[in-house]
Enzyme design. Sequence first.
Site, PDB file in Angstrom:
ATOM      1  N   TYR A  99      45.188  58.391  29.120  1.00 31.99           N
ATOM      2  CA  TYR A  99      45.337  56.964  29.446  1.00 31.99           C
ATOM      3  C   TYR A  99      45.628  56.810  30.936  1.00 31.99           C
ATOM      4  CZ  TYR A  99      45.634  56.403  24.391  1.00 31.99           C
ATOM      5  OH  TYR A  99      45.351  56.432  23.050  1.00 31.99           O
ATOM      6  N   ASN A 122      39.506  48.185  21.350  1.00 31.73           N
ATOM      7  CA  ASN A 122      38.075  48.457  21.519  1.00 31.73           C
ATOM      8  C   ASN A 122      37.339  48.123  20.216  1.00 31.73           C
ATOM      9  OD1 ASN A 122      35.507  49.527  21.990  1.00 31.73           O
ATOM     10  ND2 ASN A 122      36.172  51.624  21.671  1.00 31.73           N
ATOM     11  N   CYS A 130      36.471  55.473  22.602  1.00 34.86           N
ATOM     12  CA  CYS A 130      37.933  55.471  22.723  1.00 34.86           C
ATOM     13  C   CYS A 130      38.551  56.707  22.075  1.00 34.86           C
ATOM     14  CB  CYS A 130      38.519  54.190  22.135  1.00 34.86           C
ATOM     15  SG  CYS A 130      38.020  53.837  20.451  1.00 34.86           S
ATOM     16  N   HIS A 131      37.786  57.374  21.208  1.00 34.49           N
ATOM     17  CA  HIS A 131      38.292  58.608  20.599  1.00 34.49           C
ATOM     18  C   HIS A 131      38.435  59.734  21.624  1.00 34.49           C
ATOM     19  CE1 HIS A 131      33.888  58.957  20.372  1.00 34.49           C
ATOM     20  NE2 HIS A 131      34.084  60.266  20.435  1.00 34.49           N
ATOM     21  N   GLU A 157      31.788  66.618  18.827  1.00 33.83           N
ATOM     22  CA  GLU A 157      31.409  66.718  20.236  1.00 33.83           C
ATOM     23  C   GLU A 157      31.723  68.084  20.843  1.00 33.83           C
ATOM     24  OE1 GLU A 157      32.687  63.332  22.505  1.00 33.83           O
ATOM     25  OE2 GLU A 157      31.998  61.950  20.959  1.00 33.83           O
TER      26      GLU A 157
END
Length: 164
Positions: A99, A122, A130-131, A157
């Site tokens: 953040y 979001n 946002c993950h 990912e």
Amino acid sequence: MTYFFKEMPSPVGVLKLVASRTGLAAILWENDKPNRVPLKSLLEDKNDPILIETETQLKAYFNGKLDKFSLPLDAVGTEFQKEVWKALCTIPFGQTRSYQQIAQQIGNPKAVRAVGAANGKNPISIVVPCHRVIGANGRLTGFAGGLSIKEYLLDIEHNKDFKR
């Protein structure tokens, strides 16, 4: 404004895809908080081209065949929220940011909490990643879909072995 939706089954539960006539407005979780993304006037439209393309790209993402979404977006939020969401879209596939790093990126290094709040609002989860935002200590923190789903998306990912 009228929004159109369709639901899609996914490895992370049933997702409600929501679009205006100009772009994707939301991806809502099966157990989403009722007013996390305030949208009025939802009509089901399984043939909406934006929703069909969103579903196609999400399926490819979940199958490990897509690492960048290309969809028109129409998220509703404050100017600050939109600035944060735009910054989220710059986080490369398979990487994470804190953040604090997002706050610095948008030129407001003291706005860490506000960045966290915008992240939580979001409306277009997964597509606006946002993950990929984690705590400064490297730990997973809040996520509208739940921390287990956040971990699952990051695993996709990072190409780790896990059950799909």
